[in-house]
Design an enzyme around this catalytic site. Structure first.
Site, PDB file in Angstrom:
ATOM      1  N   LYS A 129      40.754  40.495  19.535  1.00  9.17           N
ATOM      2  CA  LYS A 129      41.093  41.830  19.262  1.00  9.17           C
ATOM      3  C   LYS A 129      40.387  42.735  18.632  1.00  9.17           C
ATOM      4  O   LYS A 129      39.206  41.801  18.754  1.00  9.17           O
ATOM      5  CB  LYS A 129      42.432  41.828  17.938  1.00  9.17           C
ATOM      6  CG  LYS A 129      42.256  41.356  16.709  1.00  9.17           C
ATOM      7  CD  LYS A 129      42.589  41.549  15.517  1.00  9.17           C
ATOM      8  CE  LYS A 129      42.779  41.113  13.952  1.00  9.17           C
ATOM      9  NZ  LYS A 129      43.883  40.553  13.306  1.00  9.17           N
ATOM     10  N   ARG A 167      53.666  44.321   5.897  1.00  5.95           N
ATOM     11  CA  ARG A 167      52.767  44.597   7.475  1.00  5.95           C
ATOM     12  C   ARG A 167      53.980  44.677   8.227  1.00  5.95           C
ATOM     13  O   ARG A 167      53.539  45.207   8.618  1.00  5.95           O
ATOM     14  CB  ARG A 167      51.414  43.579   7.346  1.00  5.95           C
ATOM     15  CG  ARG A 167      50.520  44.579   8.617  1.00  5.95           C
ATOM     16  CD  ARG A 167      49.088  44.058   7.666  1.00  5.95           C
ATOM     17  NE  ARG A 167      49.349  42.825   9.067  1.00  5.95           N
ATOM     18  CZ  ARG A 167      48.238  41.717   9.115  1.00  5.95           C
ATOM     19  NH1 ARG A 167      47.088  42.813   9.222  1.00  5.95           N
ATOM     20  NH2 ARG A 167      48.109  40.536  10.154  1.00  5.95           N
ATOM     21  N   TYR A 186      16.030  63.064   6.021  1.00 10.79           N
ATOM     22  CA  TYR A 186      16.898  64.390   5.072  1.00 10.79           C
ATOM     23  C   TYR A 186      16.954  64.110   3.463  1.00 10.79           C
ATOM     24  O   TYR A 186      16.911  63.224   2.517  1.00 10.79           O
ATOM     25  CB  TYR A 186      18.917  64.042   5.390  1.00 10.79           C
ATOM     26  CG  TYR A 186      18.835  64.152   6.843  1.00 10.79           C
ATOM     27  CD1 TYR A 186      18.735  65.302   7.231  1.00 10.79           C
ATOM     28  CD2 TYR A 186      19.546  63.229   7.770  1.00 10.79           C
ATOM     29  CE1 TYR A 186      19.301  65.575   8.788  1.00 10.79           C
ATOM     30  CE2 TYR A 186      19.892  63.504   9.073  1.00 10.79           C
ATOM     31  CZ  TYR A 186      19.713  64.802   9.552  1.00 10.79           C
ATOM     32  OH  TYR A 186      19.452  65.786  10.182  1.00 10.79           O
ATOM     33  N   MET A 243      22.443  59.909  12.600  1.00 13.82           N
ATOM     34  CA  MET A 243      23.732  58.728  12.756  1.00 13.82           C
ATOM     35  C   MET A 243      23.009  58.305  13.835  1.00 13.82           C
ATOM     36  O   MET A 243      23.737  57.468  14.242  1.00 13.82           O
ATOM     37  CB  MET A 243      24.169  60.668  13.763  1.00 13.82           C
ATOM     38  CG  MET A 243      25.487  60.022  14.729  1.00 13.82           C
ATOM     39  SD  MET A 243      26.294  61.842  14.967  1.00 13.82           S
ATOM     40  CE  MET A 243      27.684  60.932  15.786  1.00 13.82           C
TER      41      MET A 243
HETATM   42  C1  LIG Z   1      43.470  39.017  13.009  1.00 11.67           C
HETATM   43  C2  LIG Z   1      44.325  38.415  12.873  1.00 11.67           C
HETATM   44  C3  LIG Z   1      43.998  36.878  13.124  1.00 11.67           C
HETATM   45  C4  LIG Z   1      42.679  36.648  12.431  1.00 11.67           C
HETATM   46  O1  LIG Z   1      42.307  36.945  10.995  1.00 11.67           O
HETATM   47  P1  LIG Z   1      40.670  35.876  10.870  1.00 11.67           P
HETATM   48  O2  LIG Z   1      40.410  36.468   9.621  1.00 11.67           O
HETATM   49  O3  LIG Z   1      39.486  36.776  11.777  1.00 11.67           O
HETATM   50  O4  LIG Z   1      40.922  34.882  11.617  1.00 11.67           O
HETATM   51  C5  LIG Z   1      45.229  35.843  12.749  1.00 11.67           C
HETATM   52  N1  LIG Z   1      46.719  36.511  12.088  1.00 11.67           N
HETATM   53  C6  LIG Z   1      47.053  37.895  12.315  1.00 11.67           C
HETATM   54  C7  LIG Z   1      48.053  38.079  12.434  1.00 11.67           C
HETATM   55  C8  LIG Z   1      45.849  38.853  12.565  1.00 11.67           C
HETATM   56  O5  LIG Z   1      46.468  40.080  12.762  1.00 11.67           O
END
Ligand SMILES: *Cc1c(COP(=O)(O)O)cnc(C)c1O
Length: 373
Positions: A42, A140, A265, A313
């Site tokens: 992701k 969640r 700055y 930036m």
């Molecule tokens: C992001 C995620 C993971 C991976 O998490 P890490 O801590 O990077 O290994 C696993 N399961 C779910 C549901 C996630 O959202």
């Protein structure tokens, strides 16, 4: 015309695909033959480039590639018509048909979601695959174990054009006792479902930390994210993964200034000696934490030099007075694997007061990426 092979900036992210392959091989070896590995790519593969790293992971034995959102899954589907893809997050009802039409396995936690997917799959002449999300305390996504939820799940098994392939939950990692409680709730609920005739090909709970620290939480699938990229969060177990990413820049200009001059700055930094100041072409819009002021450093010619003054930036300045023979164009290592004294992602997370995933997720947007094998 732009030559797409050419790096169009001096500030870039270098991704070592060989290291990603090695890390994945270590994880595969740790998991053993009975546990499937679903790397989490992701957020554009935690900044490493999801489309670019996907083949390396598949060749190294990934069973599935997991992303958080539909858009991430569709981007991968475009590039790879045949890879098994999994969406860990919620897809709104009105968009679920895209998952079914594109053979993307979707997380669900209501019968309604499963029905929408089944309908869309039937229309497309496909079978939609889903994994059920159980809320065991994180609060969640998913429903908490209950008779009503079990009834909904049992009803999903009756739907045509739908395969309930897996069930999963996520640990809050609040402590051993809390993890154990979540694990217990999850396993009890699965047992109850199995007693009703619902069986699941995949059961999964463990992220990077849990899969190394607590082998019994691996069940028959693990979901490592950070570990793939060589970031270490485990405490009890051990796996010698190595950071795959380095973040690099080069000196754009040198300024020789007398003692007493301010830099950047508000002149928050003032030279206490005649100094040589290097301008570096990266800033907080490149994902470098703005709160690294007075803490950040880069490696130039093997010398650790402090970032000084307010981080802008697009640029920041470093005091390179102590770098022998310093000149414009010299490479500056922003994040490295630490072997050269460079700041690791882990070091950066401590200095910036955040976690490792946040540090790499921030680098995503602007700097180009360069891949080496
Ligand atoms: C992001 C995620 C993971 C991976 O998490 P890490 O801590 O990077 O290994 C696993 N399961 C779910 C549901 C996630 O959202």
């Amino acid at each position: 015309m732009i030559n797409t092979e050419e790096i169009l900036r001096d500030t870039y992210v270098k991704v070592d695909l060989g290291r990603i392959a090695e890390n994945m091989a270590l994880i595969r070896g740790m998991a053993g033959p009975d546990v499937a590995v679903m790397p989490v790519i992701k957020a554009n593969g935690y900044g490493h480039g999801a489309v670019q790293i996907a083949p390396t992971l598949m060749e190294a034995g990934a069973s599935y590639l997991a992303v958080a959102t539909l858009t991430e899954a569709l981007e991968l589907r475009d590039a790879y018509p045949d890879y098994p893809l999994f969406i860990l997050g919620h897809t709104p009802d009105r968009l679920l048909h895209y998952a079914a039409e594109n053979c993307i396995t979707q997380t669900v936690f209501t019968l309604k979601q499963a029905q929408i997917l089944a309908d869309a799959a039937r229309r497309a002449g496909q079978t939609a695959k889903v994994h059920i999300k159980v809320d065991t305390g994180f609060h969640r996504l998913g429903q908490i174990p209950s008779d009503a939820f079990a009834d909904e799940i049992a009803a999903m098994f009756q739907l045509n054009s739908l395969e309930v392939e897996g069930i999963f939950s996520h640990l809050a990692l609040a402590g051993d006792a809390e993890d154990e409680e979540q694990f217990g709730l999850f396993m009890d609920f699965i047992e109850k479902l199995e007693n009703r005739g619902c069986s699941f090909r995949y059961k999964h709970l463990a992220d990077s930390i849990a899969c190394v620290d607590a082998p019994r939480y691996r069940l028959n699938m693990i979901r490592p994210g950070a570990l793939i990229y060589g970031m270490i969060g485990f405490e009890k177990g051990h796996l010698p993964v190595k950071q795959a990413l380095t973040f690099r820049s080069a000196i754009s200009q040198l300024h020789r200034i007398p003692a007493g001059e301010g830099v950047s700055y508000d002149y928050l930094w003032k030279a206490d000696r005649d100094s040589v100041i290097a301008t570096l072409p990266f800033g907080y819009a490149d994902g470098y934490p703005r709160n690294m002021r007075d803490k950040g450093y880069v490696i130039i010619e093997g010398v650790r030099v402090p970032i000084i003054g307010v981080i802008c930036m697009d640029q920041c300045m470093a005091d390179v007075t102590d770098v022998p023979g310093v000149c414009e164009g010299m490479e500056a290592i922003i994040y490295g694997d630490g072997s050269d004294g460079s700041m690791t992602i882990e070091d950066a997370s401590h200095l910036a007061g955040t976690n490792k995933n946040d540090i790499i997720a921030r680098i995503m947007a602007r700097p180009p990426r360069v891949y080496v094998k």
